[in-house]
Enzyme design. Sequence first.
Site, mmCIF file in Angstrom:
data_model
loop_
_atom_site.group_PDB
_atom_site.id
_atom_site.type_symbol
_atom_site.label_atom_id
_atom_site.label_comp_id
_atom_site.label_asym_id
_atom_site.label_seq_id
_atom_site.Cartn_x
_atom_site.Cartn_y
_atom_site.Cartn_z
ATOM 1 N N CYS A 18 0.824 -1.194 0.000
ATOM 2 C CA CYS A 18 0.000 0.000 0.000
ATOM 3 C C CYS A 18 0.862 1.249 0.000
ATOM 4 C CB CYS A 18 -0.909 0.016 1.235
ATOM 5 S SG CYS A 18 -1.829 -1.508 1.474
ATOM 6 N N GLY A 46 -1.474 1.152 -4.881
ATOM 7 C CA GLY A 46 -2.718 0.491 -4.510
ATOM 8 C C GLY A 46 -3.870 1.085 -5.273
ATOM 9 N N ASN A 121 1.263 0.357 5.748
ATOM 10 C CA ASN A 121 1.805 -0.333 4.579
ATOM 11 C C ASN A 121 2.700 -1.456 5.069
ATOM 12 O OD1 ASN A 121 2.961 -1.116 2.126
ATOM 13 N ND2 ASN A 121 4.477 0.522 2.186
ATOM 14 N N GLY A 122 2.407 -2.687 4.676
ATOM 15 C CA GLY A 122 3.227 -3.822 5.086
ATOM 16 C C GLY A 122 2.373 -5.011 5.473
ATOM 17 N N TYR A 262 10.084 -2.890 -9.005
ATOM 18 C CA TYR A 262 8.719 -2.838 -9.526
ATOM 19 C C TYR A 262 7.835 -1.788 -8.875
ATOM 20 C CZ TYR A 262 4.015 -4.468 -10.765
ATOM 21 O OH TYR A 262 2.729 -4.542 -11.217
#
Length: 823
Positions: A18, A46, A121-122, A262
Amino acid sequence: MQTERTKKLPFDSFSEECGVIGIHSPNTYNIASTAYYGLFALQHRGQESCGIAVGNGKRIEYYKNMGLVPEVFSAERISSLPDGNIAIGHVRYSTTGASKLCNAQPIYFIGKRGKMALAHNGNLINAKQLRNELIKENAVFQTSIDSEVMASLINKYSDESIVDGVLEACKYFKGSYSFVLMSQDKLIAVRDPYGIRPLCFGTIGDRYIVASETCALDGVGAKFVRDIEPGEVLVFDGDGIEFYRIDNPAPKKAHCIFEYVYFARPDSEIDGVSVYESRKESGKILAKKYPVEADMVAGVPDSAVVAARGYSEVSGIPYGEALTKNRYVGRTFIQPEQGMRETSVKIKLNALRSNVCGKRIILIDDSIVRGTTSKKIVQMLREAGAKEVHLRISSPITKHPCYFGIDTNDYSQLVGAFRTEEEICKFIGCDSLHYLTIDELCETVHRDKNEFCLGCFNGEYPYIVENEKEKEDKQMLDDLGDNMAISYSDSGVDVTRGYKAVELMKKHVKETYDGNVLGDLGSFGGFYDISGEKMKEPVLVAGCDGVGTKLKYAFVSDKHDTVGIDAVAMCVNDIVCQGARPLFFLDYFATGKLDPEKVATVVKGVADGCKLAGCALIGGETAEMPSFYPDGEYDMAGFAVGIVDKEKVINGKNIKAGDVLIGLESSGVHSNGFSLIRKLFGETKSEIDVYDERLQKTYGEALLEPTRIYVKSILGLMQKVEVKGIAHITGGGFIENIPRVFPDGIGCEIDLNSYKLSPLYEIIKEKSGLKNEQLYNTFNMGIGMVVVVDKKDADLTIATLNELGEKAHLVGKTINGKGVTLK
């Protein structure tokens, strides 16, 4: 003596990748608009849901919904949120089953310190354990995400202050996390001790901005200050910034290197490294290390375009666009359903026919995860007229799942988990394929590889990932006083069945021992002495394989005395292809409920196979796993180790056009192709008990004929003839297996009239209706082993093999070219 396979590890359904943003201002203003533009810049992280929470010292108001940032937040929606001095925002994508509004963030909650909101995020790999412990303490959860677990644990420890609550709760978090937390008067930003997920902060005048990437700072006009350090906690309030450290420091940094490959936007800088420069460098390295003649270099948009430009710059091959992208379709990689991924490829990308038609294309991509998208892209380019498609990947083979926030959750979904580069190339259908190595990837960021998490490439994670379900099952069985697992070395708690099985099999095992076996059955490890080997440079060669679904016929026939031979044969036939003499063998037998007599019968077959191969059975594993296998069924695999003098390794390098192929007849289907065999012959007892005059036996008897072991014949042949290459014909038949032993530029022709098909294969041919190409790409077609020798040695080779008990035929010759031609 126990041998463990690589186990399939768990994947927590909370996992997500995210983007987060946090803003603190000394004055109130339309702060939601700043959060909006920051989230818009992070949209690539996201695309399923997004949300913004705003606080003004008295209350926190928020809005979140499914969709892209511009879809969820119209101008009217932004203006409906109050002016404030603190805001946090979140963009999210989920894994299967978790894409729903209740799981969108930020998480809003009312706790001991008042109203709060959190965006994360994670992925916490111990979220389930923490959640269960909190539930025992009467915590109630409204979502299925780990972010709510984090919020609940922070609240639990916030008796004195919210900062104390964060610092204490972080001691228990295990996994990756970069999160922003807002209370009514504070903004708190936290990065996990390993720094797995990125987080940075900057300023706009007297305002502070925290974000997942620097591109979000640029998007709101903020000046970058620095990256938040691993294990650092920043607290922003009316007095400025306070800095804290989490009280469980990590032994090293473990930044996710996939961010550079990426996830991150190319205009971001993460931990002092330009994403753009790292990607361009990856393309340059690919061009230097893996050149190929071509007419154009292209990148798969968007994340591989920069690497493609780097490849073009070094190679001198012009850069061009081979694919055009529909900008309104989300990344295939982050779609939650595989079916959605495959459908979206068709509408997301399209080949530029005028650019690719008649050209040899070098296509750069950042990674290959499942392989389905790459396969469709290659096919798309070929349909557009591309003469050749050469794939170059700016990362290593993705071999392992990620448990820290990337949607690669299962070994079965990773095309590289159990395939070589060549096998992936064949699966995708490109003309050539090369990846960066781990060391080459780390060159692109100019950092020591020990600073990164490389788990998806090498399986080495910053945390030990344990299978929580296995631990729960084990605890349940321990509580019942009945640990159901036994092995040759340790029969487990079920002493009666375990020891009975060991006693029954011991006689058969000892019959395989030679003078080099040290110790006895029952040790924790098997010993084999190779000090007496008279070799200049002894090299060990190992192989492993299983019996596969041929076992279904053993179950329905209740015939278990030969499948052990199959397990041995599939392994030792492989290692003798390298010129190695098998030394010892270990087996693996797993079942739902242990039947001592049955397991002893199977192991007797293993021992029989070892004797045929001239190797010792020095150990194995017998595992009892209740409810895992259907009643009466089991799985069977084996592991062989052999030895060869380095100078005598057979690797096919001396094979040239004009050499001949000598085929050794098989004993039947062996242990491959049984998924199709079961469709052709059925798999019930009544179906396979049919007697056929041509076979002079039933279908079941013919199909259960054990795999022929060629070891002694091949080793005997090597004493008289220079054997240049050996191919074991297994799954993939002639088409796949024979070329594996050829050097580049060599193919072969097979004369289909050089030997007579056995009655069994005539029946298979009739029942299947398959063409020769399909049959010879699936079964051994009556030839279980092929040796390559010089043409002048053909007659001696055939005569020697026949003397050694084989039925040998000259089945073909090598030619300049590639692949197998059936004539």
